[in-house]
Design a protein around this motif. Structure first.
Motif, PDB file in Angstrom:
ATOM      1  N   VAL A 239     -15.041 129.679  72.793  1.00  0.00           N
ATOM      2  CA  VAL A 239     -15.733 129.944  73.901  1.00  0.00           C
ATOM      3  C   VAL A 239     -15.506 128.595  74.777  1.00  0.00           C
ATOM      4  O   VAL A 239     -15.287 127.680  74.280  1.00  0.00           O
ATOM      5  N   MET A 245     -23.623 128.603  73.405  1.00  0.00           N
ATOM      6  CA  MET A 245     -23.518 129.631  72.359  1.00  0.00           C
ATOM      7  C   MET A 245     -24.401 129.096  71.261  1.00  0.00           C
ATOM      8  O   MET A 245     -25.253 129.673  70.778  1.00  0.00           O
ATOM      9  N   THR A 248     -28.124 129.688  72.607  1.00  0.00           N
ATOM     10  CA  THR A 248     -28.578 131.196  72.049  1.00  0.00           C
ATOM     11  C   THR A 248     -28.962 131.320  70.796  1.00  0.00           C
ATOM     12  O   THR A 248     -29.871 132.077  70.499  1.00  0.00           O
ATOM     13  N   MET A 249     -28.172 130.731  69.833  1.00  0.00           N
ATOM     14  CA  MET A 249     -28.388 130.897  68.595  1.00  0.00           C
ATOM     15  C   MET A 249     -29.567 130.227  68.132  1.00  0.00           C
ATOM     16  O   MET A 249     -30.526 130.882  67.363  1.00  0.00           O
ATOM     17  N   VAL A 271     -30.005 133.284  78.637  1.00  0.00           N
ATOM     18  CA  VAL A 271     -28.472 133.677  78.452  1.00  0.00           C
ATOM     19  C   VAL A 271     -27.847 134.112  79.736  1.00  0.00           C
ATOM     20  O   VAL A 271     -26.637 133.824  79.873  1.00  0.00           O
ATOM     21  N   ALA A 275     -24.544 132.123  81.087  1.00  0.00           N
ATOM     22  CA  ALA A 275     -23.359 132.874  80.947  1.00  0.00           C
ATOM     23  C   ALA A 275     -22.802 132.829  82.686  1.00  0.00           C
ATOM     24  O   ALA A 275     -21.525 132.355  82.648  1.00  0.00           O
ATOM     25  N   ILE A 300     -19.152 132.281  76.828  1.00  0.00           N
ATOM     26  CA  ILE A 300     -20.525 131.752  75.911  1.00  0.00           C
ATOM     27  C   ILE A 300     -20.790 132.432  74.763  1.00  0.00           C
ATOM     28  O   ILE A 300     -21.099 131.894  73.713  1.00  0.00           O
ATOM     29  N   LEU A 301     -20.440 133.999  74.496  1.00  0.00           N
ATOM     30  CA  LEU A 301     -20.604 134.472  73.228  1.00  0.00           C
ATOM     31  C   LEU A 301     -19.254 135.256  72.805  1.00  0.00           C
ATOM     32  O   LEU A 301     -18.818 136.140  73.405  1.00  0.00           O
ATOM     33  N   ILE A 304     -18.361 139.122  73.151  1.00  0.00           N
ATOM     34  CA  ILE A 304     -19.159 139.806  73.936  1.00  0.00           C
ATOM     35  C   ILE A 304     -19.000 139.447  75.238  1.00  0.00           C
ATOM     36  O   ILE A 304     -18.524 140.081  76.299  1.00  0.00           O
ATOM     37  N   TYR A 305     -19.175 137.854  76.016  1.00  0.00           N
ATOM     38  CA  TYR A 305     -18.882 137.661  77.053  1.00  0.00           C
ATOM     39  C   TYR A 305     -18.347 136.178  77.174  1.00  0.00           C
ATOM     40  O   TYR A 305     -18.783 135.483  76.558  1.00  0.00           O
TER      41      TYR A 305
END
Length: 305
Positions: A239, A245, A248-249, A271, A275, A300-301, A304-305
């Motif tokens: 990413v 990332m 977020t985890m 997030v 993002a 970032i993910l 997903i995104y």
């Protein structure tokens, strides 16, 4: 033979600036930073409080020691506009104050549970674990602010500190703390060892990964410089911003431990903001590095995104 000096016409942009000179003189090989210093000294302002633009087209003149007056396109009798950006505050100070909020509210509500919630029951293991992990997260952030981060901008408008602090003091501090330390919170009940251990594992991996990427980003920028290289290393092949990332985890791990809606809301807000920042960063990398930069599909993910 010395180069002829460059005489510039100086005028305020917007509200008047007391002490602003009508003209100033610099050498063509002087740096743009010297121009900022001269005008700031006359106005008795910090160099970070003013922005200088060319009167001809409004383009910004960087406060840089690596750009000369000649390179900016300014010539003798050129006009520069000077804008007062208002009182400024150092970004390092902003970050320290932001992260201080949760470090105040969480221990405060945890240790004052008997008074705040009118309860005689001791905090549960999950409530204690939540306090430890959230405190460790923000202590780490304070450490990074002082010892790791190198800021591309020295200051920001002082008035913005209230908006910036609201996110952490209220959303991550008071809001999360009030609900998770309540005797009626999900954290007050027994834990599911499998979910709790998985949450702790996610938190540890996220925090260590986040710290690693911050050191990677730090080493891309030389001290006192805003220049940087292309980031590579842990997560950067997946990413644009692996630091987000891993962040977020870590918060997902905290959510798995306290099962609080307030924590989940904070995570969604965080997030969403990260993002948006990551997408802007990707666009900036593409523009700055061109074909040298391997474009990322996800910001970032992964997936997903």
């Amino acid at each position: 033979m010395a180069s002829p000096s460059v005489s510039l016409i100086v005028r305020p942009r917007g509200k008047p600036i007391k002490g602003l000179p009508e003209t100033t003189t610099v050498g063509p090989t002087d740096s743009a930073a010297e121009l900022y210093k001269k005008i700031a000294a006359s106005s008795k302002f910090s160099v970070h409080r003013i922005r200088i633009t060319k009167g001809s087209d409004g383009s910004a003149i960087p406060n840089s020691s690596s750009v000369t007056i000649q390179q900016t396109g300014l010539r003798n009798k050129s006009t520069v506009d000077v804008k007062d950006l208002g009182p400024q505050i150092a970004w390092e100070t902003v970050f320290i104050v932001e992260y201080l909020g949760p470090l105040i509210f969480h221990p405060l509500l945890y240790f004052l549970r008997p008074i705040i919630y009118n309860t005689s029951s001791p905090p549960s293991e999950l409530q204690t674990l939540s306090l430890i992990l959230i405190s460790l997260h923000f202590i780490k952030r304070e450490y990074e602010t002082v010892f790791v981060h190198r800021f591309s901008l020295a200051t920001m408008p002082a008035r913005n500190i209230f908006k910036n602090c609201a996110h952490y003091w209220l959303a991550a501090g008071l809001n999360i703390a009030y609900w998770i330390y309540s005797p009626n919170a999900p954290t007050a009940g027994p834990s599911n060892p499998l979910i709790t251990y998985a949450g702790v594992a996610l938190f540890v991996i996220g925090e260590l990964g986040n710290l690693s990427t911050h050191y990677t980003l730090r080493n891309l920028r030389r001290p006192g410089s805003t220049d940087r290289g292309i980031p590579m290393g842990l997560g950067f092949s997946l990413v644009t911003c692996p630091n987000y990332m891993f962040e977020t985890m870590a918060w997902l791990g905290i959510c798995m431990i306290n099962w609080s809606l307030s924590t989940a809301i904070f995570l969604v807000l965080a997030v969403g903001q990260m993002a948006a920042w990551a997408r802007k960063k990707e666009m900036k990398y593409r523009k700055e590095f061109g074909d040298k930069y391997k474009r990322k599909r996800f910001y970032i993910l992964p997936g997903i995104y």
